[in-house]
Design a protein around this motif. Structure first.
Motif, PDB file in Angstrom:
ATOM      1  N   GLY A   2       0.815  -1.205   0.000  1.00  0.00           N
ATOM      2  CA  GLY A   2       0.000   0.000   0.000  1.00  0.00           C
ATOM      3  C   GLY A   2       0.851   1.258   0.000  1.00  0.00           C
ATOM      4  O   GLY A   2       2.091   1.216   0.022  1.00  0.00           O
ATOM      5  N   PHE A   3       0.182   2.392  -0.009  1.00  0.00           N
ATOM      6  CA  PHE A   3       0.874   3.672   0.056  1.00  0.00           C
ATOM      7  C   PHE A   3       1.419   3.893   1.468  1.00  0.00           C
ATOM      8  O   PHE A   3       2.520   4.395   1.658  1.00  0.00           O
ATOM      9  CB  PHE A   3      -0.092   4.793  -0.330  1.00  0.00           C
ATOM     10  N   LEU A   4       0.609   3.512   2.474  1.00  0.00           N
ATOM     11  CA  LEU A   4       1.025   3.515   3.876  1.00  0.00           C
ATOM     12  C   LEU A   4       0.965   2.075   4.360  1.00  0.00           C
ATOM     13  O   LEU A   4      -0.106   1.464   4.373  1.00  0.00           O
ATOM     14  CB  LEU A   4       0.099   4.409   4.716  1.00  0.00           C
ATOM     15  N   ASP A   5       2.122   1.521   4.727  1.00  0.00           N
ATOM     16  CA  ASP A   5       2.184   0.126   5.164  1.00  0.00           C
ATOM     17  C   ASP A   5       2.605   0.049   6.626  1.00  0.00           C
ATOM     18  O   ASP A   5       3.680   0.555   6.999  1.00  0.00           O
ATOM     19  CB  ASP A   5       3.172  -0.662   4.306  1.00  0.00           C
ATOM     20  N   ILE A   6       1.766  -0.596   7.409  1.00  0.00           N
ATOM     21  CA  ILE A   6       2.063  -0.854   8.822  1.00  0.00           C
ATOM     22  C   ILE A   6       2.236  -2.362   8.942  1.00  0.00           C
ATOM     23  O   ILE A   6       1.280  -3.120   8.779  1.00  0.00           O
ATOM     24  CB  ILE A   6       0.910  -0.355   9.717  1.00  0.00           C
ATOM     25  N   LYS A   7       3.470  -2.810   9.192  1.00  0.00           N
ATOM     26  CA  LYS A   7       3.781  -4.239   9.140  1.00  0.00           C
ATOM     27  C   LYS A   7       4.244  -4.752  10.499  1.00  0.00           C
ATOM     28  O   LYS A   7       5.298  -4.335  10.999  1.00  0.00           O
ATOM     29  CB  LYS A   7       4.861  -4.511   8.091  1.00  0.00           C
ATOM     30  N   ASN A   8       3.434  -5.630  11.082  1.00  0.00           N
ATOM     31  CA  ASN A   8       3.783  -6.339  12.318  1.00  0.00           C
ATOM     32  C   ASN A   8       4.279  -5.383  13.402  1.00  0.00           C
ATOM     33  O   ASN A   8       5.263  -5.658  14.097  1.00  0.00           O
ATOM     34  CB  ASN A   8       4.850  -7.405  12.023  1.00  0.00           C
ATOM     35  N   VAL A   9       3.595  -4.266  13.555  1.00  0.00           N
ATOM     36  CA  VAL A   9       4.034  -3.202  14.464  1.00  0.00           C
ATOM     37  C   VAL A   9       3.561  -3.477  15.892  1.00  0.00           C
ATOM     38  O   VAL A   9       2.404  -3.831  16.127  1.00  0.00           O
ATOM     39  CB  VAL A   9       3.512  -1.835  13.974  1.00  0.00           C
ATOM     40  N   THR A  10       4.478  -3.318  16.828  1.00  0.00           N
ATOM     41  CA  THR A  10       4.130  -3.416  18.244  1.00  0.00           C
ATOM     42  C   THR A  10       4.628  -2.158  18.960  1.00  0.00           C
ATOM     43  O   THR A  10       5.533  -1.456  18.475  1.00  0.00           O
ATOM     44  CB  THR A  10       4.764  -4.650  18.924  1.00  0.00           C
ATOM     45  N   LEU A  45      -1.182   4.331  17.864  1.00  0.00           N
ATOM     46  CA  LEU A  45      -0.821   3.940  16.501  1.00  0.00           C
ATOM     47  C   LEU A  45      -0.712   5.160  15.599  1.00  0.00           C
ATOM     48  O   LEU A  45       0.222   5.261  14.787  1.00  0.00           O
ATOM     49  CB  LEU A  45      -1.850   2.951  15.955  1.00  0.00           C
ATOM     50  N   LEU A  46      -1.644   6.095  15.726  1.00  0.00           N
ATOM     51  CA  LEU A  46      -1.596   7.320  14.912  1.00  0.00           C
ATOM     52  C   LEU A  46      -0.319   8.102  15.201  1.00  0.00           C
ATOM     53  O   LEU A  46       0.341   8.599  14.280  1.00  0.00           O
ATOM     54  CB  LEU A  46      -2.830   8.183  15.199  1.00  0.00           C
ATOM     55  N   ASN A  47       0.040   8.216  16.481  1.00  0.00           N
ATOM     56  CA  ASN A  47       1.254   8.937  16.861  1.00  0.00           C
ATOM     57  C   ASN A  47       2.515   8.238  16.351  1.00  0.00           C
ATOM     58  O   ASN A  47       3.526   8.894  16.061  1.00  0.00           O
ATOM     59  CB  ASN A  47       1.325   9.088  18.382  1.00  0.00           C
ATOM     60  N   MET A  48       2.460   6.912  16.225  1.00  0.00           N
ATOM     61  CA  MET A  48       3.597   6.175  15.658  1.00  0.00           C
ATOM     62  C   MET A  48       3.740   6.465  14.167  1.00  0.00           C
ATOM     63  O   MET A  48       4.854   6.576  13.641  1.00  0.00           O
ATOM     64  CB  MET A  48       3.426   4.682  15.927  1.00  0.00           C
ATOM     65  N   ILE A  49       2.602   6.578  13.465  1.00  0.00           N
ATOM     66  CA  ILE A  49       2.647   6.946  12.046  1.00  0.00           C
ATOM     67  C   ILE A  49       3.235   8.350  11.893  1.00  0.00           C
ATOM     68  O   ILE A  49       4.041   8.620  10.995  1.00  0.00           O
ATOM     69  CB  ILE A  49       1.244   6.884  11.417  1.00  0.00           C
ATOM     70  N   ALA A  50       2.844   9.249  12.819  1.00  0.00           N
ATOM     71  CA  ALA A  50       3.315  10.636  12.762  1.00  0.00           C
ATOM     72  C   ALA A  50       4.772  10.781  13.184  1.00  0.00           C
ATOM     73  O   ALA A  50       5.420  11.784  12.865  1.00  0.00           O
ATOM     74  CB  ALA A  50       2.434  11.505  13.655  1.00  0.00           C
ATOM     75  N   GLY A  51       5.302   9.787  13.927  1.00  0.00           N
ATOM     76  CA  GLY A  51       6.664   9.893  14.448  1.00  0.00           C
ATOM     77  C   GLY A  51       6.727  10.493  15.832  1.00  0.00           C
ATOM     78  O   GLY A  51       7.819  10.747  16.359  1.00  0.00           O
ATOM     79  N   LEU A  52       5.578  10.719  16.445  1.00  0.00           N
ATOM     80  CA  LEU A  52       5.535  11.275  17.802  1.00  0.00           C
ATOM     81  C   LEU A  52       5.764  10.200  18.854  1.00  0.00           C
ATOM     82  O   LEU A  52       6.066  10.515  20.007  1.00  0.00           O
ATOM     83  CB  LEU A  52       4.184  11.963  18.046  1.00  0.00           C
ATOM     84  N   GLU A  53       5.602   8.944  18.475  1.00  0.00           N
ATOM     85  CA  GLU A  53       5.890   7.792  19.342  1.00  0.00           C
ATOM     86  C   GLU A  53       6.830   6.859  18.590  1.00  0.00           C
ATOM     87  O   GLU A  53       6.684   6.670  17.376  1.00  0.00           O
ATOM     88  CB  GLU A  53       4.605   7.022  19.682  1.00  0.00           C
ATOM     89  N   GLY A  54       7.769   6.259  19.314  1.00  0.00           N
ATOM     90  CA  GLY A  54       8.674   5.304  18.697  1.00  0.00           C
ATOM     91  C   GLY A  54       8.007   3.962  18.463  1.00  0.00           C
ATOM     92  O   GLY A  54       6.974   3.651  19.053  1.00  0.00           O
ATOM     93  N   ILE A  55       8.584   3.156  17.566  1.00  0.00           N
ATOM     94  CA  ILE A  55       8.074   1.825  17.247  1.00  0.00           C
ATOM     95  C   ILE A  55       8.935   0.795  17.978  1.00  0.00           C
ATOM     96  O   ILE A  55      10.162   0.809  17.871  1.00  0.00           O
ATOM     97  CB  ILE A  55       8.137   1.570  15.727  1.00  0.00           C
ATOM     98  N   SER A  56       8.288  -0.105  18.728  1.00  0.00           N
ATOM     99  CA  SER A  56       9.047  -1.118  19.455  1.00  0.00           C
ATOM    100  C   SER A  56       9.535  -2.220  18.526  1.00  0.00           C
ATOM    101  O   SER A  56      10.654  -2.719  18.665  1.00  0.00           O
ATOM    102  CB  SER A  56       8.191  -1.707  20.589  1.00  0.00           C
ATOM    103  N   SER A  57       8.688  -2.636  17.585  1.00  0.00           N
ATOM    104  CA  SER A  57       9.108  -3.596  16.564  1.00  0.00           C
ATOM    105  C   SER A  57       8.189  -3.451  15.370  1.00  0.00           C
ATOM    106  O   SER A  57       7.110  -2.881  15.456  1.00  0.00           O
ATOM    107  CB  SER A  57       9.076  -5.033  17.097  1.00  0.00           C
ATOM    108  N   GLY A  58       8.631  -4.007  14.218  1.00  0.00           N
ATOM    109  CA  GLY A  58       7.868  -3.856  12.986  1.00  0.00           C
ATOM    110  C   GLY A  58       8.322  -2.629  12.217  1.00  0.00           C
ATOM    111  O   GLY A  58       9.265  -1.930  12.601  1.00  0.00           O
ATOM    112  N   THR A  59       7.611  -2.340  11.106  1.00  0.00           N
ATOM    113  CA  THR A  59       7.967  -1.193  10.271  1.00  0.00           C
ATOM    114  C   THR A  59       6.726  -0.422   9.836  1.00  0.00           C
ATOM    115  O   THR A  59       5.654  -0.999   9.667  1.00  0.00           O
ATOM    116  CB  THR A  59       8.722  -1.624   8.987  1.00  0.00           C
TER     117      THR A  59
END
Length: 370
Positions: A2-10, A45-59
């Motif tokens: 997709g244009f925005l891909d959230i893959k196995n994100v925790t 999850l929205l804040n992780m897309i924005a970069g306001l929260e870090g991602i623990s795992s996934g991309t």
């Protein structure tokens, strides 16, 4: 892809994992709504897309570019907050173009973008005012305008209408829908309001306790909920869910239910795979609008089943009349026409559209697929 891909994100805070293996692929121009109760993980999850929260795992990737570790200012996203987040000492025009100015966009380009977006949102007459001079709806338009002038890859909306009164919320919902239809922008929108989710989205991700319970179109979510949680969260009034026993009659599975007087009645299922559940208990899900009076029943359905029961409470609601009755030891809501002749305490023959019925496994609460 997709244009925005959230893959196995925790996402974890210390030893506590609050988002669990989220997989969502958003196509360009799609309107995805993340819906669920407070604390379900949708804003995280929205804040992780924005970069306001870090991602623990996934991309998380935008336009095939991995965003893990990329600063919010480098992601080409624009966010509209619940609180509007407008600068009180700046005019509307200055608020809307401030981000462009910070990114070094020349003044002629900033003014051209401001003129176009102000016209689109019909706020040309507000550009010289301060936020304190605006109504809630006007401030929300300015916040949207500030996002629009940047022409980002992805728009992120974090419960943008929750501070508005009921009528204005409906009006702004329509404006956002029109805006998306016109611009075909990619939007991820967070709300706890399932009506907003159903009316705005092209697809919905229903979230609960950090998991995506179901991802699908509004019709898929509403008609074929993945589990009891989705069935009862989406829809107003919620889907009726009651325990029934599966009984085979003439080779066809039926739901055996007890009316208020204790008499057992049989509702013929449309899905034949329930024969494997013969003699066992399942959970039967039926939307209120699938239980009505005989004259108001869906004439296109091939499986309208009569059900005799006593009327409990009647609630006139303008275009509809809601009727509550006891069935299988639980309160069940039926949605009738406004002029349906229903009286509390009287016996009545309801018409149940079993083509719209959904069966759930009582142990897992997952839908039993046809």
């Amino acid at each position: 892809m997709g244009f925005l891909d959230i893959k196995n994100v925790t996402k974890s805070y210390g030893a506590v994992e609050v988002l669990h293996r989220v997989d969502i692929s958003v196509q360009e121009g799609e309107f995805l709504v993340l819906v669920g109760p407070s604390g379900c993980g949708k804003s995280t999850l929205l804040n992780m897309i924005a970069g306001l929260e870090g991602i623990s795992s996934g991309t998380i990737s935008i336009d095939e570019r991995v965003m893990n570790g990329v600063h919010p200012s480098k992601r080409n996203i624009a966010m509209v907050f619940q609180s509007y987040a407008l600068y009180p000492n700046m005019t509307v025009g200055q608020n809307m173009t401030f981000g462009l100015e910070m990114h070094g966009v020349p003044k002629p380009e900033r003014e051209a973008a401001l003129k176009d977006v102000a016209k689109l949102l019909q706020i040309e007459n507000l550009l010289d005012r301060k936020p304190g001079q605006l109504s809630g709806g006007q401030r929300q338009r300015v916040a949207m305008g500030r996002a629009l002038v940047r022409q980002p890859d992805v728009f992120l909306f974090d419960e943008p209408l929750s501070n508005l009164d009921a009528k204005l919320r409906v009006d702004m919902r329509t404006e956002i829908k029109k805006l998306h239809d016109k611009l075909k922008t990619t939007i991820v929108y967070v709300t706890h309001d399932q009506i907003e989710a159903m009316t705005l989205s092209t697809r919905i991700a229903v979230m609960y306790q950090g998991y995506v319970q179901q991802l699908g179109t509004p019709k898929e979510i509403y008609d074929t909920p993945a589990n009891v949680y989705v069935a009862t969260f989406m829809g107003s009034p919620a889907m009726n869910v009651l325990p029934v026993r599966v009984v085979m009659r003439d080779g066809v599975p039926h739901a055996a239910v007890r009316a208020q007087d204790g008499a057992e009645q049989y509702l013929r299922f449309s899905q034949s795979n329930l024969a494997a559940w013969d003699g066992r208990e399942i959970l039967l899900g039926v939307r209120p609008e699938a239980i009505t009076d005989p004259d108001g029943a869906d004439r296109n359905s091939a499986n309208i089943v009569p059900l005799s029961n006593r009327i409990g409470v009647t609630e006139p609601a303008g275009a509809d009349t809601f009727v509550t009755m006891e069935l299988g030891g639980r309160d069940v809501i039926a949605r009738m026409r406004a002029d349906a002749n229903v009286v509390s305490g009287q016996d009545f023959t309801f018409a149940v559209n079993m083509e719209k019925a959904v069966a759930f496994d009582p142990a897992s609460e997952e839908r039993i697929a046809p």
